[in-house]
Every structure is written in C-alpha cells, then in structure tokens.
Design an enzyme around this catalytic site. Structure first.
Site, PDB file in Angstrom:
ATOM      1  N   ASN A 212      54.826  47.406  29.887  1.00  0.00           N
ATOM      2  CA  ASN A 212      54.594  48.872  29.533  1.00  0.00           C
ATOM      3  C   ASN A 212      55.462  49.753  30.348  1.00  0.00           C
ATOM      4  OD1 ASN A 212      52.891  50.277  31.359  1.00  0.00           O
ATOM      5  ND2 ASN A 212      51.291  48.651  30.862  1.00  0.00           N
ATOM      6  N   ASP A 280      46.297  45.412  28.057  1.00  0.00           N
ATOM      7  CA  ASP A 280      44.907  44.927  27.515  1.00  0.00           C
ATOM      8  C   ASP A 280      44.771  43.479  27.247  1.00  0.00           C
ATOM      9  OD1 ASP A 280      43.359  47.507  27.706  1.00  0.00           O
ATOM     10  OD2 ASP A 280      44.982  48.317  26.027  1.00  0.00           O
ATOM     11  N   LYS A 290      60.640  27.785  29.694  1.00  0.00           N
ATOM     12  CA  LYS A 290      61.135  28.370  28.464  1.00  0.00           C
ATOM     13  C   LYS A 290      61.033  28.055  27.226  1.00  0.00           C
ATOM     14  CE  LYS A 290      65.400  31.121  27.689  1.00  0.00           C
ATOM     15  NZ  LYS A 290      66.945  31.132  27.500  1.00  0.00           N
ATOM     16  N   PRO A 307      40.883  41.036  31.939  1.00  0.00           N
ATOM     17  CA  PRO A 307      39.425  41.827  32.568  1.00  0.00           C
ATOM     18  C   PRO A 307      39.772  43.180  32.417  1.00  0.00           C
ATOM     19  CG  PRO A 307      40.623  40.666  34.249  1.00  0.00           C
ATOM     20  CD  PRO A 307      41.466  40.449  32.895  1.00  0.00           C
ATOM     21  N   ASP A 308      38.896  43.975  32.285  1.00  0.00           N
ATOM     22  CA  ASP A 308      38.654  45.346  32.583  1.00  0.00           C
ATOM     23  C   ASP A 308      38.432  45.756  34.134  1.00  0.00           C
ATOM     24  OD1 ASP A 308      38.313  48.567  32.968  1.00  0.00           O
ATOM     25  OD2 ASP A 308      38.138  48.441  30.510  1.00  0.00           O
ATOM     26  N   ILE A 309      39.393  45.962  34.779  1.00  0.00           N
ATOM     27  CA  ILE A 309      39.234  46.249  36.399  1.00  0.00           C
ATOM     28  C   ILE A 309      38.539  47.417  36.592  1.00  0.00           C
ATOM     29  CG2 ILE A 309      40.407  46.501  38.543  1.00  0.00           C
ATOM     30  CD1 ILE A 309      43.005  45.378  37.027  1.00  0.00           C
ATOM     31  N   PHE A 326      41.833  56.707  34.648  1.00  0.00           N
ATOM     32  CA  PHE A 326      42.542  57.583  33.890  1.00  0.00           C
ATOM     33  C   PHE A 326      42.296  57.424  32.443  1.00  0.00           C
ATOM     34  CE2 PHE A 326      44.504  58.357  37.848  1.00  0.00           C
ATOM     35  CZ  PHE A 326      45.188  59.574  37.777  1.00  0.00           C
ATOM     36  N   LYS A 340      34.774  57.265  27.209  1.00  0.00           N
ATOM     37  CA  LYS A 340      35.414  56.020  28.029  1.00  0.00           C
ATOM     38  C   LYS A 340      34.641  56.224  29.419  1.00  0.00           C
ATOM     39  CE  LYS A 340      39.612  55.118  27.536  1.00  0.00           C
ATOM     40  NZ  LYS A 340      41.227  54.961  27.292  1.00  0.00           N
ATOM     41  N   LYS A 344      32.998  52.877  30.602  1.00  0.00           N
ATOM     42  CA  LYS A 344      33.271  52.121  31.817  1.00  0.00           C
ATOM     43  C   LYS A 344      32.290  52.459  32.885  1.00  0.00           C
ATOM     44  CE  LYS A 344      37.873  51.846  30.379  1.00  0.00           C
ATOM     45  NZ  LYS A 344      38.928  50.856  30.609  1.00  0.00           N
TER      46      LYS A 344
HETATM   47  O1  C5P Z   1      40.747  51.315  28.227  1.00  0.00           O
HETATM   48  P1  C5P Z   1      41.869  52.246  28.888  1.00  0.00           P
HETATM   49  O2  C5P Z   1      43.132  51.231  29.259  1.00  0.00           O
HETATM   50  O3  C5P Z   1      42.269  53.317  28.066  1.00  0.00           O
HETATM   51  O4  C5P Z   1      41.370  52.599  30.653  1.00  0.00           O
HETATM   52  C1  C5P Z   1      42.315  53.321  31.268  1.00  0.00           C
HETATM   53  C2  C5P Z   1      41.556  53.357  32.687  1.00  0.00           C
HETATM   54  O5  C5P Z   1      40.941  51.909  32.788  1.00  0.00           O
HETATM   55  C3  C5P Z   1      42.507  53.432  33.623  1.00  0.00           C
HETATM   56  O6  C5P Z   1      42.046  53.875  34.787  1.00  0.00           O
HETATM   57  C4  C5P Z   1      42.983  52.018  33.883  1.00  0.00           C
HETATM   58  O7  C5P Z   1      43.595  51.993  35.207  1.00  0.00           O
HETATM   59  C5  C5P Z   1      41.727  51.356  33.966  1.00  0.00           C
HETATM   60  N1  C5P Z   1      42.055  49.921  33.304  1.00  0.00           N
HETATM   61  C6  C5P Z   1      41.649  48.830  34.091  1.00  0.00           C
HETATM   62  N2  C5P Z   1      41.807  47.657  33.511  1.00  0.00           N
HETATM   63  C7  C5P Z   1      41.987  47.133  32.424  1.00  0.00           C
HETATM   64  C8  C5P Z   1      42.456  48.444  31.469  1.00  0.00           C
HETATM   65  C9  C5P Z   1      42.270  49.457  31.961  1.00  0.00           C
HETATM   66  O8  C5P Z   1      41.551  48.984  35.371  1.00  0.00           O
HETATM   67  N3  C5P Z   1      42.090  46.020  31.774  1.00  0.00           N
END
Ligand code: C5P
Length: 400
Positions: A212, A280, A290, A307-309, A326, A340, A344
C-alpha cells in the site's frame, strides 16, 4: 573535538562474558570522549573475552574484578562502589547475569553490586537467539523491567555463532544515546515504547507482492518525538520510504505476520503506538517459485486474513499501559474511529480523513482527531512532526 554530552557522569560499567564484550571497549572510548568517568567491573567470564589491561587502559581507571579482594575492600568497599555511580550500565549482559539479577543471586562482584545498588541500572543484553527467546530469559526480562531496569537492544542480525535473530548487543552509540536520554531526564525517561510504522508487503511469489502507499512518515516522526522526551523506543517498520528515525532500536520486517512477531518479541512496553498500515489480507499459499504467464490463463489468488496486531496486543496478556491506534478513514471519520476503538480494545485512536482530496496519505501534513474514553478531541491540521510532538506530550502525561 571534545563531545560533552555526558560531562563528569560517573558510570559503573559491568562487562559480563560474551563475544560482544569487545564492543564494550568501544563503548568505554565513546563514553570517555563525552566526558564520562568510567569505572569498569569485569566478571570472570568477561576476562575470557577482553583483558583487564585493555579495559583499564581505555577507561583510564582501575578495573574491579573480585568480590573478596582485600585491597579493593580497604580502598572502596563493594557497597560504596555500587552506590557511587550516577548510572550502572551492564554491557554486554549475558543470559546468566540477567538470570542472577532477576533472582537476586549475588555470588560474584558484578551480581553483588547489582543487588546492593540503589542507582538506576541500564542493561544491554547479548546472547544467542535461542537463549534470548527461551521462556526463562523472557521471564527474567519481564521481571527486571518490572523492577525498573531499563533495556537497550538487543538488535536483530547475524551472530558470531552463525545464527540469525534478536540477541546481538546494541551498538555502542545506541547505548550512549540511551544513556544521554536517561540523563536528559525527559518525562518519558525509563519508559519503553513500541511503535509500528510503514506498509507491509505480502508476497504473491518470490518476486511479486501486495503493498500500500503508506510512506511511514508519521510513524517515524512519532518515534523521534517520544525518543526526544527520553523514551527507549523499539521501532518496528515495514518496507517504508521514509528515513529511519535516529536514536531508536529498529526492527525491519516485510509482512504482517513478521510485524506481529517483532512486536510481541519487543514486549514488555509501557506504551505501544500502531501507526503501520498493515495489509488486511495475505495471499494464501504464496508460490515458492515465480508464477509463469500461462498462455490464455489468468492466475487466481486466494487470500487469508492477517493478524490484527493492534487488537491482539490490546486484548492480550501483559498489555502495555497505553495502546494507541490509527484509523485512516474516507467517510464518517469520527463514528467509524469510535467504533474501531471499542472493537480493537485500544485506549486511543488517532483518526484521520485520508480521502484523495486531503493530500494526507503520503503528504507532510495530517489532520487528526484524538478519540479516547473521554470523547473526540479535534486537533488543527498541522505537520506530521507537530502531530508527533503533541502525541508524545500526551503520552508522557498519560504515563506520568
Ligand atoms: O482496521 P484498521 O486497519 O482500519 O485499523 C487501523 C489500526 O489498526 C492502525 O493503528 C493499524 O496500525 C492497526 N492494524 C494492525 N494490524 C492489522 C490491521 C491494522 O495493527 N492487521
């Protein structure tokens, strides 16, 4: 030119056994260049790696080595030695010495000084990656951090033993920077803050990836701003365009999975700021080779969720006292960001509108709203470094 960043600071430098002990010689030189007085202490194992003579010559001071040395005790007892410093620095700190410190064991001069002291202690660990990652070492690390000991490093990289990973002693200049921050006495001195930044790259095959447009500028600015207030910073960054921040420990990663592992490996922390634009999704079963352009056929990619860190750390055990995320939104910014924060489980969300007309994504300015349990606080549009400085001050207030 004489650097005078640590003028007349009395540093008790404890060198324990490990190949990184050679870097302690350079550290002594750097400290003396900055005007510090260095009193060196060697463990028996350290003497296998550096000689008392070279340490003493570089420090321009006597080297202490033995708990039961009658002459030393007559001149300056070990209790006095442990208290006469402004800061005790252990570099390198072996797994063994960290274990003794965590357990309160004192069976040689170094461990006795560390138990007898009421002076702040800074530790630069150095060991093989498996030893560093062992649950026993991680337990000791958590105990020592809770006891108020500050850490610098270890760095990730290739090791003298041929393995790769975290465990290398921080470079002497990084240790010096941490010491300067300690003496600068900023409001975040003694605090450890983990920051994620930049995009992630998710491989499709060995040469292609999904990415991105995040530049990593806001994350780097936050790292420098909290470091300037005295925090020890671990900066976990994806492959970002922005320059890397100075005076912080940097861990470079590519994927979301690696970023999560690096963040978890950097705990414990007092605060964590998640400024990374984490992908995501990743490609499920990325190709080992390749992918070839087949005649007439288009490849189909299937995805797996990353994973959502932020959520993992916010809801996990040993959570930092303050977790900041953020929310980059393009519509209904406040409503989406407020939801959010709840979903989270973080404390604050910095919400911003990144719709194309704003010029924020990849630009030098930001327009944020701080969402906390107390509601939404709109900040005026300002440069990303001003946003970082304002956030750093708020973090210092919250942790104070
Ligand atoms: O769900 P979204 O991507 O909008 O959430 C944004 C926030 O979550 C940011 O702080 C981003 O660094 C964190 N994030 C994360 N791991 C992910 C997706 C988002 O830590 N897989």
């Amino acid at each position: 030119m004489l650097l005078t960043m640590l003028p007349a600071k009395r540093i008790l430098l404890i060198i324990s056994g490990g190949i990184a002990a050679y870097k302690a010689l350079d550290l002594i030189r750097r400290l003396r260049e900055r005007g510090a007085d260095v009193t060196p202490v060697l463990t028996r194992a350290a003497e296998e790696f550096v000689t008392p003579l070279s340490v003493s010559a570089l420090a321009g001071a006597k080297v202490y080595r033995d708990l039961f040395d009658l002459t030393d005790e007559a001149e300056m007892g070990h209790i006095e030695l442990s208290r006469s410093a402004d800061l005790i620095v252990v570099a390198p700190a072996s797994a063994d010495l960290m274990a003794k410190m965590a357990g309160g064991i004192c069976n040689d001069l170094a461990s006795t000084l560390l138990l007898a002291t009421d002076t702040p202690v800074m530790v630069a660990p150095s060991m093989n990656v498996r030893m560093w990652e062992h649950p026993a070492t991680q337990r000791n690390l958590a105990t020592l951090a809770k006891d108020g000991i500050t850490f610098v490093g270890p760095d990730e990289g290739s090791m003298a033993c041929g393995e790769y990973g975290p465990g290398r002693m921080a470079e002497p200049l990084a240790i010096v920077a941490a010491m300067e921050a300690h003496f600068a006495g900023g409001p975040l001195a003694g605090k450890h803050i983990v920051i994620t930044s930049g995009p992630t790259h998710e491989p499709i095959d060995p040469v292609r990836y999904i990415a991105n447009r995040s530049s990593g500028a806001q994350g780097a600015a936050i790292a420098e701003a909290v470091a300037a207030l005295g925090a020890r910073v671990t900066f976990v960054t994806g492959p970002a365009r922005a320059d890397r921040p100075h005076g912080v420990d940097i861990i470079e990663v590519e994927t979301a999975t690696q970023m999560l592992a690096a963040v978890q490996g950097s705990m414990p922390a007092d605060a964590a700021v998640f400024a990374a634009a984490v992908a995501d999704w990743r490609v499920d079963g990325a190709a080992d080779q390749k992918m070839k352009k087949e005649k007439g056929g288009l490849p189909t990619l299937s995805f797996a969720e990353n994973p959502d860190i932020l959520a993992t750390v916010s809801q996990g055990e040993g959570r930092p006292e303050l977790v900041v995320g953020f929310a980059a939104e393009t519509e209904n910014v406040i409503a989406h960001a407020t939801a959010k924060r709840e979903r989270k489980g973080c404390d604050w969300i910095l919400a911003n509108d990144v719709s194309p007309g704003t010029g924020i994504m990849g630009g030098t300015e930001n327009d944020v709203t701080l969402i906390s349990a107390d509601g939404a606080e709109d900040w005026p549009r300002m440069g990303k470094s001003q946003v970082a400085e304002r956030l750093a001050r708020r973090i210092a207030e919250a942790l104070g």
